[in-house]
Design a protein around this motif. Structure first.
Motif, PDB file in Angstrom:
ATOM      1  N   PHE A  96      30.218  80.945  76.709  1.00 26.17           N
ATOM      2  CA  PHE A  96      31.219  80.820  77.769  1.00 26.17           C
ATOM      3  C   PHE A  96      30.623  80.762  79.172  1.00 26.17           C
ATOM      4  CE2 PHE A  96      33.677  83.684  74.635  1.00 26.17           C
ATOM      5  CZ  PHE A  96      33.888  82.622  73.774  1.00 26.17           C
ATOM      6  N   ASN A  97      29.600  81.609  79.468  1.00 27.78           N
ATOM      7  CA  ASN A  97      28.941  81.593  80.787  1.00 27.78           C
ATOM      8  C   ASN A  97      29.915  81.817  81.944  1.00 27.78           C
ATOM      9  OD1 ASN A  97      26.635  81.084  79.376  1.00 27.78           O
ATOM     10  ND2 ASN A  97      26.071  79.221  80.471  1.00 27.78           N
ATOM     11  N   LEU A 132      47.068  80.689  79.718  1.00 33.69           N
ATOM     12  CA  LEU A 132      46.634  81.873  80.470  1.00 33.69           C
ATOM     13  C   LEU A 132      47.408  82.046  81.772  1.00 33.69           C
ATOM     14  CD1 LEU A 132      42.749  81.703  79.990  1.00 33.69           C
ATOM     15  CD2 LEU A 132      44.372  83.229  78.852  1.00 33.69           C
ATOM     16  N   GLN A 133      48.638  81.593  81.794  1.00 34.22           N
ATOM     17  CA  GLN A 133      49.432  81.709  83.008  1.00 34.22           C
ATOM     18  C   GLN A 133      49.652  83.160  83.424  1.00 34.22           C
ATOM     19  OE1 GLN A 133      50.318  80.191  80.216  1.00 34.22           O
ATOM     20  NE2 GLN A 133      52.288  80.968  79.447  1.00 34.22           N
ATOM     21  N   ASP A 134      49.559  84.083  82.474  1.00 33.99           N
ATOM     22  CA  ASP A 134      49.741  85.506  82.790  1.00 33.99           C
ATOM     23  C   ASP A 134      48.418  86.260  82.900  1.00 33.99           C
ATOM     24  OD1 ASP A 134      52.531  85.204  82.694  1.00 33.99           O
ATOM     25  OD2 ASP A 134      52.550  85.498  80.526  1.00 33.99           O
ATOM     26  N   GLN A 149      37.278  82.189  76.049  1.00 36.81           N
ATOM     27  CA  GLN A 149      36.975  80.810  75.681  1.00 36.81           C
ATOM     28  C   GLN A 149      37.950  79.843  76.333  1.00 36.81           C
ATOM     29  OE1 GLN A 149      38.304  78.498  72.901  1.00 36.81           O
ATOM     30  NE2 GLN A 149      36.423  77.761  71.984  1.00 36.81           N
ATOM     31  N   ARG A 150      39.213  80.253  76.438  1.00 40.31           N
ATOM     32  CA  ARG A 150      40.212  79.401  77.081  1.00 40.31           C
ATOM     33  C   ARG A 150      39.893  79.200  78.570  1.00 40.31           C
ATOM     34  NH1 ARG A 150      45.595  79.025  74.505  1.00 40.31           N
ATOM     35  NH2 ARG A 150      45.334  79.632  72.331  1.00 40.31           N
ATOM     36  N   VAL A 151      39.373  80.228  79.214  1.00 38.13           N
ATOM     37  CA  VAL A 151      38.934  80.075  80.609  1.00 38.13           C
ATOM     38  C   VAL A 151      37.800  79.049  80.674  1.00 38.13           C
ATOM     39  CG1 VAL A 151      37.957  81.203  82.634  1.00 38.13           C
ATOM     40  CG2 VAL A 151      39.592  82.441  81.198  1.00 38.13           C
ATOM     41  N   THR A 180      42.659  76.816  65.950  1.00 44.93           N
ATOM     42  CA  THR A 180      43.568  76.671  67.085  1.00 44.93           C
ATOM     43  C   THR A 180      42.799  76.282  68.347  1.00 44.93           C
ATOM     44  OG1 THR A 180      45.055  78.344  66.168  1.00 44.93           O
ATOM     45  CG2 THR A 180      45.261  77.874  68.520  1.00 44.93           C
ATOM     46  N   ALA A 181      41.653  76.918  68.545  1.00 43.67           N
ATOM     47  CA  ALA A 181      40.844  76.652  69.737  1.00 43.67           C
ATOM     48  C   ALA A 181      40.352  75.208  69.750  1.00 43.67           C
ATOM     49  CB  ALA A 181      39.660  77.614  69.786  1.00 43.67           C
TER      50      ALA A 181
END
Length: 225
Positions: A96-97, A132-134, A149-151, A180-181
């Motif tokens: 991710f870094n 990740l809106q919240d 990971q989503r970030v 899913t990812a």
């Protein structure tokens, strides 16, 4: 179809402790068409990390050329490479870094800054697209592995690059979330009309790609990493 990524005559060697030159990369040609998806099998010792770093302009090859959208990244100066990479290539790292002292939103905006334009609204919209809106104001340590990971995905895609490279994108995720990812990454690439190059050992993930290349077969190097 139009060629998005075109590689010719790529070679890279490193000097060993006993001063012998060990060839790590020797790839005659590699192509990826615009908006296409390619999975690359890269076992340890086949030069995977070196290959990806050359594509992104992080490493310079000894010989050969890497064209992205018809432009040679290998011929650019270092400062120009940084800008070109930020605008044209999105890199999703296995680890991710993320910058630990910055929020999810700040991590994405910092990624935008390398391309020369920071758009907070766009960063927020991209984080919302990955669910990740919240969690925009959360720092990495406050997020689950899947959320981190989503970030990383949002950061890689926020500049709408034409080429996205994902290095073992599900390697740190549990099997239930991995599918899913990967679906999220592919959906966003298709939405942005970006080409996707995925390196993975995940057989189930790889089986969903129409084109799968084996790096050990296209890399003619006789030396192991």
């Amino acid at each position: 179809m139009t060629s998005l990524l075109k590689i010719t005559g790529l070679k890279k060697s490193y000097k060993s402790p006993d001063s012998q030159m060990n060839k790590v990369i020797d790839i005659a040609s590699f192509d990826l068409a615009a908006e296409s998806e390619v999975a690359l099998i890269g076992q340890s010792g086949t030069g995977k990390s070196t290959f990806l770093n050359i594509i992104c302009g992080i490493l310079a090859p000894d010989e050969g050329e890497v064209l992205v959208n018809g432009s040679s990244i290998t011929s650019l100066k270092e400062s120009a490479k940084d800008r070109f990479r930020a605008r044209n290539i999105g890199y999703i790292f296995q680890t991710f870094n993320l910058l630990q002292n910055f929020t999810a939103l700040e991590n994405v905006m910092i990624g935008m800054s390398f391309a020369g334009k920071v758009d907070k609204k766009m960063a927020m919209e991209t984080l919302s697209k990955v669910g990740l809106q919240d969690r925009m104001m959360y720092k990495p340590a406050q997020l689950s592995t899947g959320q981190q990971q989503r970030v990383a995905v949002a950061r890689a895609l926020v500049n709408k690059p034409s080429l996205v490279i994902a290095d073992e994108p599900t390697g740190n995720l549990d099997p239930e979330y991995a599918k899913t990812a990967m679906g999220l990454i592919r959906d966003l690439c298709r939405e942005n009309k970006a080409g996707l190059l995925v390196v993975s050992h995940d057989k189930e993930l790889i089986s969903s790609f129409d084109r799968v290349d084996d790096l050990s077969k296209i890399n003619n190097s006789v030396s192991l990493l």
